[in-house]
Design a protein around this motif. Structure first.
Motif, PDB file in Angstrom:
ATOM      1  N   ILE A 254       0.732  -1.194  -0.164  1.00 49.58           N
ATOM      2  CA  ILE A 254       0.218   0.075  -0.033  1.00 49.58           C
ATOM      3  C   ILE A 254       0.804   1.147  -0.097  1.00 49.58           C
ATOM      4  N   GLY A 255       2.158   1.149   0.646  1.00 46.73           N
ATOM      5  CA  GLY A 255       3.021   2.297   0.687  1.00 46.73           C
ATOM      6  C   GLY A 255       3.271   2.789   1.928  1.00 46.73           C
ATOM      7  N   ILE A 256       2.946   1.866   3.147  1.00 51.24           N
ATOM      8  CA  ILE A 256       3.108   2.372   4.536  1.00 51.24           C
ATOM      9  C   ILE A 256       4.745   1.938   4.921  1.00 51.24           C
ATOM     10  N   LYS A 257       5.226   3.147   5.369  1.00 53.17           N
ATOM     11  CA  LYS A 257       6.658   2.633   5.905  1.00 53.17           C
ATOM     12  C   LYS A 257       6.607   1.875   7.059  1.00 53.17           C
ATOM     13  N   LYS A 258       8.002   1.195   7.153  1.00 51.19           N
ATOM     14  CA  LYS A 258       8.280   0.056   8.125  1.00 51.19           C
ATOM     15  C   LYS A 258       7.900   0.578   9.601  1.00 51.19           C
ATOM     16  N   ASP A 259       8.146   1.791   9.921  1.00 47.15           N
ATOM     17  CA  ASP A 259       8.128   2.276  11.165  1.00 47.15           C
ATOM     18  C   ASP A 259       6.804   2.497  11.642  1.00 47.15           C
ATOM     19  N   ARG A 260       5.805   2.460  10.709  1.00 40.01           N
ATOM     20  CA  ARG A 260       4.499   2.682  10.775  1.00 40.01           C
ATOM     21  C   ARG A 260       3.472   1.444  10.851  1.00 40.01           C
ATOM     22  N   TYR A 261       4.085   0.204  10.567  1.00 40.87           N
ATOM     23  CA  TYR A 261       3.477  -0.888  10.633  1.00 40.87           C
ATOM     24  C   TYR A 261       2.592  -1.369  12.106  1.00 40.87           C
ATOM     25  N   ASP A 262       3.144  -0.764  13.153  1.00 39.74           N
ATOM     26  CA  ASP A 262       2.817  -1.202  14.545  1.00 39.74           C
ATOM     27  C   ASP A 262       1.456  -0.404  14.803  1.00 39.74           C
ATOM     28  N   THR A 263       1.238   0.769  14.247  1.00 41.39           N
ATOM     29  CA  THR A 263       0.227   1.647  14.497  1.00 41.39           C
ATOM     30  C   THR A 263      -0.651   1.963  13.615  1.00 41.39           C
ATOM     31  N   ILE A 264      -0.277   1.940  12.458  1.00 40.81           N
ATOM     32  CA  ILE A 264      -1.076   2.630  11.256  1.00 40.81           C
ATOM     33  C   ILE A 264      -2.367   2.079  11.174  1.00 40.81           C
ATOM     34  N   LYS A 265      -2.560   0.726  11.249  1.00 35.89           N
ATOM     35  CA  LYS A 265      -4.192   0.061  11.290  1.00 35.89           C
ATOM     36  C   LYS A 265      -4.967   0.740  12.123  1.00 35.89           C
ATOM     37  N   GLU A 266      -4.680   0.764  13.569  1.00 33.24           N
ATOM     38  CA  GLU A 266      -5.183   1.580  14.816  1.00 33.24           C
ATOM     39  C   GLU A 266      -5.440   2.883  14.322  1.00 33.24           C
ATOM     40  N   GLY A 267      -4.309   3.558  13.781  1.00 34.96           N
ATOM     41  CA  GLY A 267      -4.589   5.152  13.423  1.00 34.96           C
ATOM     42  C   GLY A 267      -5.761   5.271  12.388  1.00 34.96           C
ATOM     43  N   ALA A 268      -5.562   4.270  11.347  1.00 33.82           N
ATOM     44  CA  ALA A 268      -6.582   4.532  10.515  1.00 33.82           C
ATOM     45  C   ALA A 268      -8.105   4.196  10.869  1.00 33.82           C
ATOM     46  N   PHE A 269      -8.286   3.399  11.814  1.00 30.52           N
ATOM     47  CA  PHE A 269      -9.486   2.924  12.285  1.00 30.52           C
ATOM     48  C   PHE A 269      -9.969   3.968  13.107  1.00 30.52           C
ATOM     49  N   ILE A 270      -9.157   4.538  13.959  1.00 35.53           N
ATOM     50  CA  ILE A 270      -9.919   5.590  14.654  1.00 35.53           C
ATOM     51  C   ILE A 270     -10.119   6.905  13.689  1.00 35.53           C
ATOM     52  N   PHE A 271      -9.051   7.082  12.973  1.00 34.80           N
ATOM     53  CA  PHE A 271      -9.690   8.363  12.047  1.00 34.80           C
ATOM     54  C   PHE A 271     -10.635   8.144  11.219  1.00 34.80           C
ATOM     55  N   LYS A 272     -10.690   7.030  10.752  1.00 34.96           N
ATOM     56  CA  LYS A 272     -12.034   6.944   9.819  1.00 34.96           C
ATOM     57  C   LYS A 272     -13.230   6.884  10.627  1.00 34.96           C
TER      58      LYS A 272
END
Length: 490
Positions: A254-272
């Protein structure tokens, strides 16, 4: 206020530092930005909120490095604030005292509304807009600041964050529980008594990462996150892709950087979840947040934490740092206004373009400091990145292109193609290019000549108090937009 100031923000997930240098009373520029993903709150939500030894040591070690950078940059003032992780932790004083005793650094723990307020100050002063709500998603909490008529009217903090959500729900694959948890907390925002704006200014690393993906998916021409805006409806599929990603390889694709793997799903879920529940139409991405808000609250403490009216920190900073002659700058700005106003019956442009023409006229010469040859190109390239704050992307790109085409010749459509989605139409660019070229030509010998303008029958009469041969001859060479002729008179 010290000339060089360091602001450190200890968040639940990341610890960030900015070092800012003042160039005049309200003007400043960024000279260092450092981030360390210390995850100080790691494991705390599973252990009664208590900070764990390994994360505390990571944070301590990072602070040592931050202070080394600050010292090397001759910072005379350091302000360190801590947010959700330390305000929630029963054993926070263990870490705070260790830092104070061994590093000599005082950590100020701020409450949730104060954290929201600092984010609001940063957005209010450094984002172009009058009415919006900021949303700052962190590791332990999410903050909201309501901006109306250029004022912060309310600040709210919810105990909803990426690390907290991961440890309480995502680690157990309990997406329903996570959603219900967010919606329950969000009732405080929905019932706050204010109309909720349809525009959100998004703050924080997760939101910036999401914006970067959206920029890439849409082949956005400008590689600048701060001020980037997008439609929620047209880009919600990006959130869904990230939330439903099966593994890190999918996130990488998708294009997510490695240092965001651990929190990006939660971040996207919260924001959406928040955007959907608040019926948000537009998101504006903020590259600034708590750190800049803390700094602005300090330098603007005697002016209600707002810049003076019509003050733009980016323009002032560039004028200061490139040591542009104030007399020349003022002359070119005033002359730009006169030219725009006298030609208004023909060009019929919105007054917002007058503002951009004035800015371009004042800043056009900074490229000569970089290299005299191709100075217009140098300035244009620098402006694309140099007008950091309080500029819409379209305004930033327009100013750069006004300067780029300020030498006799009008731009061709093919020369504007790369940024066509951010630029006004070709006719408008012709007028802006002509007006700045005329302005710069009139003051070509830098004598700030007295000049008057009169428009009659689509002919602009430029009257000088005394003859200036190089100026008169070069005005005759200017390429003009359709429907206007220029005549020099004495």
């Amino acid at each position: 206020m010290a000339k060089v100031t360091t602001i450190i923000d200890i968040g639940s997930n990341s610890m960030r530092m900015v070092v800012l240098e003042k160039s005049s009373r309200f003007s400043f520029n960024l000279i260092n930005e450092t981030k360390s993903r210390v995850k100080i709150s790691e494991g705390c939500y599973e252990n009664g909120g208590n900070l764990q030894e390994a994360p505390m040591q990571r944070a301590f070690n990072s602070l040592q490095s931050f202070l080394n950078i600050s010292k090397a940059l001759k910072s005379r003032k350091i302000i360190c604030v801590a947010t959700s992780a330390l305000r929630d932790a029963p054993n926070a004083k263990v870490f705070i005292n260790k830092v104070k005793n061994e590093l000599g650094l005082n950590i100020r723990v701020i409450d949730g509304p104060k954290e929201a307020y600092y984010g609001g100050i940063a957005a209010l002063n450094l984002i172009h807009g009058e009415e919006f709500v900021t949303i700052d998603i962190g590791g332990g909490s999410t903050e909201f600041a309501f901006i109306k008529d250029g004022q912060i009217v309310d600040c709210i903090s919810l105990d909803v964050g990426t690390v907290r959500l991961n440890e309480l729900y995502f680690s157990k694959n309990d997406y329903t529980g996570a959603r219900n948890f967010i919606l329950e907390k969000l009732e405080e925002v929905k019932n706050c008594g204010h109309d909720i704006p349809q525009t959100v200014v998004g703050i924080g690393g997760s939101i910036r990462s999401l914006s970067k993906i959206i920029m890439n998916k849409n082949e956005y021409p400008l590689d600048i996150l701060h001020g980037f805006s997008y439609s929620v409806d047209l880009n919600s599929y990006v959130f869904d892709k990230i939330i439903n990603a099966k593994n890190n390889n999918t996130l990488k694709h998708i294009g997510i950087k490695k240092d965001r793997y651990d929190t990006i799903k939660e971040g996207a879920f919260i924001f959406k979840t928040i955007l959907d529940e608040l019926n948000t139409k537009t998101v504006i991405t903020s590259g600034v947040g708590v750190r800049e808000g803390v700094y602005l609250a300090d330098i603007l403490r005697n002016s209600n934490c707002k810049f003076p009216q019509n003050f733009n920190v980016s323009v002032r900073s560039l004028l200061d740092r490139f040591e542009i002659c104030p007399r020349q700058s003022a002359y070119l700005g005033n002359n730009a206004k006169q030219i725009f106003d006298v030609l208004k019956p023909i060009h019929n442009l919105d007054d917002k373009y007058k503002t951009l023409l004035v800015i371009a006229s004042k800043l056009h010469s900074i490229g000569t400091t970089l290299n005299f040859y191709k100075s217009n190109d140098n300035t244009a390239d620098f402006i694309l990145n140099g007008l950091n704050y309080d500029f819409q992307h379209s305004s930033r790109v327009t100013v750069a292109h006004i300067i780029k085409f300020s030498k006799k010749r009008l731009p061709k459509e093919t020369e504007l193609e790369k940024y066509s989605t951010l630029l006004p139409n070709l006719e408008t660019m012709h007028w802006l290019s002509f007006m700045i070229s005329l302005n710069l030509t009139i003051n070509q010998d830098m004598s700030n000549p007295k000049v008057t303008y009169k428009l009659k029958n689509s002919k602009l009469r430029v009257a000088f108090e005394k003859s200036i041969y190089v100026v008169e001859s070069d005005i005759k060479k200017l390429e003009t937009p359709e429907g206007i002729k220029v005549k020099v008179v004495l």
